[in-house]
Scaffold this motif. Structure first.
Motif, PDB file in Angstrom:
ATOM      1  N   PHE A 188      54.798 -19.825 -27.014  1.00  9.18           N
ATOM      2  CA  PHE A 188      53.524 -20.496 -26.759  1.00  9.18           C
ATOM      3  C   PHE A 188      53.731 -22.009 -26.702  1.00  9.18           C
ATOM      4  O   PHE A 188      53.195 -22.695 -25.821  1.00  9.18           O
ATOM      5  N   CYS A 189      54.531 -22.537 -27.646  1.00 10.74           N
ATOM      6  CA  CYS A 189      54.797 -23.977 -27.664  1.00 10.74           C
ATOM      7  C   CYS A 189      55.553 -24.409 -26.412  1.00 10.74           C
ATOM      8  O   CYS A 189      55.284 -25.465 -25.835  1.00 10.74           O
ATOM      9  N   ARG A 190      56.508 -23.567 -25.960  1.00 12.76           N
ATOM     10  CA  ARG A 190      57.295 -23.871 -24.768  1.00 12.76           C
ATOM     11  C   ARG A 190      56.405 -23.906 -23.528  1.00 12.76           C
ATOM     12  O   ARG A 190      56.491 -24.802 -22.694  1.00 12.76           O
ATOM     13  N   LEU A 204      49.143 -29.919 -29.982  1.00 16.36           N
ATOM     14  CA  LEU A 204      48.388 -30.328 -28.801  1.00 16.36           C
ATOM     15  C   LEU A 204      48.082 -31.825 -28.822  1.00 16.36           C
ATOM     16  O   LEU A 204      48.082 -32.481 -27.777  1.00 16.36           O
ATOM     17  N   GLU A 205      47.835 -32.358 -30.014  1.00 21.22           N
ATOM     18  CA  GLU A 205      47.607 -33.805 -30.110  1.00 21.22           C
ATOM     19  C   GLU A 205      48.856 -34.564 -29.658  1.00 21.22           C
ATOM     20  O   GLU A 205      48.767 -35.569 -28.938  1.00 21.22           O
ATOM     21  N   ALA A 263      55.084 -40.211 -36.649  1.00 25.38           N
ATOM     22  CA  ALA A 263      53.767 -39.613 -36.431  1.00 25.38           C
ATOM     23  C   ALA A 263      53.793 -38.715 -35.200  1.00 25.38           C
ATOM     24  O   ALA A 263      53.211 -37.615 -35.200  1.00 25.38           O
ATOM     25  N   TYR A 264      54.453 -39.174 -34.151  1.00 31.19           N
ATOM     26  CA  TYR A 264      54.602 -38.353 -32.952  1.00 31.19           C
ATOM     27  C   TYR A 264      55.454 -37.122 -33.248  1.00 31.19           C
ATOM     28  O   TYR A 264      55.089 -35.991 -32.889  1.00 31.19           O
ATOM     29  N   SER A 265      56.584 -37.325 -33.920  1.00 26.93           N
ATOM     30  CA  SER A 265      57.489 -36.220 -34.240  1.00 26.93           C
ATOM     31  C   SER A 265      56.822 -35.209 -35.174  1.00 26.93           C
ATOM     32  O   SER A 265      57.107 -34.010 -35.096  1.00 26.93           O
ATOM     33  N   VAL A 276      54.782 -32.909 -32.681  1.00 24.79           N
ATOM     34  CA  VAL A 276      55.474 -32.041 -31.721  1.00 24.79           C
ATOM     35  C   VAL A 276      56.608 -31.235 -32.337  1.00 24.79           C
ATOM     36  O   VAL A 276      57.122 -30.318 -31.697  1.00 24.79           O
ATOM     37  N   ALA A 277      57.010 -31.548 -33.577  1.00 27.40           N
ATOM     38  CA  ALA A 277      58.147 -30.839 -34.171  1.00 27.40           C
ATOM     39  C   ALA A 277      57.915 -30.423 -35.619  1.00 27.40           C
ATOM     40  O   ALA A 277      58.134 -29.266 -35.977  1.00 27.40           O
TER      41      ALA A 277
END
Length: 341
Positions: free
Chosen positions: A42-44, A104-105, A124-126, A129-130
Motif C-alpha cells: 500500500f505504501c509503495r 500521506l502527510e 520531521a519529513y523522515s 515517510v519512514a
C-alpha cells in the motif's frame, strides 16, 4: 484475513519494487511477513502514484490517496488488491489511523516540493515517510511498548537518511532537495545553484558524510530495541537495518560521491547480511539490555510513538493532514510561491 490472491499480488509488487525490504522480509515469521508485505505494498503504491503523475497533478494524487485511506478506515476499501489487503491489516491489528496519515502527510510535502532547512526538518519529513512505517511494523508484531516503538522510529529515521544520502544526485536532477539547507549554506553551497548544476564538490560530500554519521548513530541506538521484539522477528528487523546501513557504507566507499553514481548493494551482500542478522539475533539475546533502549524518542517521532502505544492520542492529527493537503492544493493553484517555506 488477507485473501490468497491479494497477498500474492502484494508480494509480487514488493519483489519487483522494493528489493531491500523483500530480502529482509524473508526472515520474518509468516504471521508478520504477510501483513507487512500488504502494508509495504500500500505504501509503495501510494508513493508511486504521487511520483508518477505530472507536477500539476500531484495534489490530486495525494488527495485521492486520502480518500482511499478514509474508505479503508470506514470499512469500505476500494476494489483493488492493495486496498483490500491493507484494510484487512487495519482491522486485524487495530492500526492507529495517525500512522498511515503521517505517511500521506509526508507525500504531501513531497508533492509540494518542500525544502528542509535543518536536521530537525529532515527528521520531521523522515518521521512521516519512514518512521511511521517502523511504528506500523511494531503494531504488526503486537508490540506497543513505547521504548520498542521509539527504537523502531530511530530505525525508520536512519533508513530514510541512508536513502536521502544515496539519492542526492538523482533527486537534484529531478529538482528535489532533501539535505538540510543550513548544512549546505555552511559549506558555501547555494541550493538553487546546486539544483541547476549538481556536482560532487567537497562541500556536498561533507554534507553527505555528516548525514550518514547521524544515520549511523540512529542505527546503533535502534539496534538496542531489537531485544524488545518477539524472538522470531528479530533477525528480519536486524537484517532491514543492516541492508539499509550498507547503502551508506557504499556511499562512503565512493568517497561520498552521490552525484555521478548511485550506491547499491549486491544480491550476494544482502544474502550475507541476512545470514549475519540471524546469528546476531541469537547473540543479542544473550547480552544484557542496554540502558539506551530507554532513551526518549526523537521529538519529531514522539507523536507516532504515542499513537502506536495508544496513549496521549491527538484527535487533531487528521486535521494536520487536511491542512497539508489544502496547502498543497493552494500551491498547485499558484497561491503559494515560496517552495522553501
Amino acid at each position: 484475513m488477507i485473501s490468497t490472491e491479494d497477498m500474492e499480488i502484494c508480494r509480487e509488487l514488493i519483489r519487483t519494487g522494493s528489493y531491500s525490504f523483500h530480502a529482509a522480509s524473508k526472515v520474518l515469521p509468516e504471521r508478520v511477513r504477510n501483513p507487512a508485505l500488504a502494508l509495504y505494498a500500500f505504501c509503495r503504491i501510494a508513493d508511486d502514484e504521487v511520483d508518477e503523475v505530472g507536477h500539476r497533478d500531484k495534489a490530486a494524487a495525494v488527495c485521492k490517496l486520502g480518500d482511499r485511506l478514509e474508505d479503508i478506515y470506514s470499512g469500505r476499501p476500494r476494489n483493488t488488491p492493495c486496498d483490500r489487503a491493507f484494510a484487512a491489516v487495519v482491522e486485524e491489528f487495530e492500526m492507529p489511523r495517525e500512522l498511515p496519515e503521517a505517511l500521506l502527510e509526508g507525500l504531501a510535502w513531497d508533492a509540494e516540493g518542500r525544502w528542509y532547512h535543518t536536521l530537525s526538518d529532515v527528521q520531521a519529513y523522515s518521521a512521516r515517510v519512514a518512521a511511521a512505517v517502523g511504528a506500523m511494523m511494531c503494531v504488526l508484531m503486537r508490540v506497543r511498548d513505547p521504548d520498542a516503538l521509539a527504537r523502531a522510529c530511530d530505525l525508520g529515521l536512519a533508513m530514510q537518511m541512508s536513502n536521502i544520502a544515496r539519492d542526492v544526485g538523482e533527486d537534484a536532477r529531478a529538482g528535489r532537495l532533501f539535505l538540510p539547507v543550513d548544512w549546505m549554506l555552511e559549506e558555501g553551497i547555494d541550493p538553487h545553484d546546486f539544483l541547476r548544476d549538481p556536482q560532487p564538490t567537497k562541500g556536498i560530500r561533507r554534507v553527505t558524510e555528516r548525514l550518514l554519521n547521524r544515520a549511523d548513530r540512529l542505527y546503533w541506538r535502534a539496534a538496542t530495541g531489537v531485544r524488545l521484539l518477539p524472538f522470531d522477528c528479530r533477525p528480519g528487523i536486524l537484517a532491514a537495518g543492516k541492508i539499509y546501513a550498507a547503502i551508506g557504507t557504499e556511499v562512503a566507499k565512493a568517497k561520498y560521491d552521490n552525484i555521478t553514481q548511485r550506491a547499491h548493494t549486491t544480491k550476494g551482500r544482502k544474502m550475507w547480511l541476512l545470514a549475519n542478522s540471524a546469528m546476531s539475533a541469537t547473540a543479542t539475546s544473550m547480552l544484557p539490555l542496554s540502558p539506551r533502549v530507554h532513551a526518549k524518542p526523537e521529538p519529531e517521532v514522539a507523536y507516532l510513538v504515542d499513537a502506536a502505544a495508544h496513549r496521549n492520542l491527538n484527535p487533531e492529527r487528521s486535521e494536520v493532514l487536511i491542512s497539508a493537503l489544502m496547502a498543497l492544493k493552494a500551491r498547485d493553484r499558484g497561491l503559494v510561491v515560496d517552495r522553501a517555506s
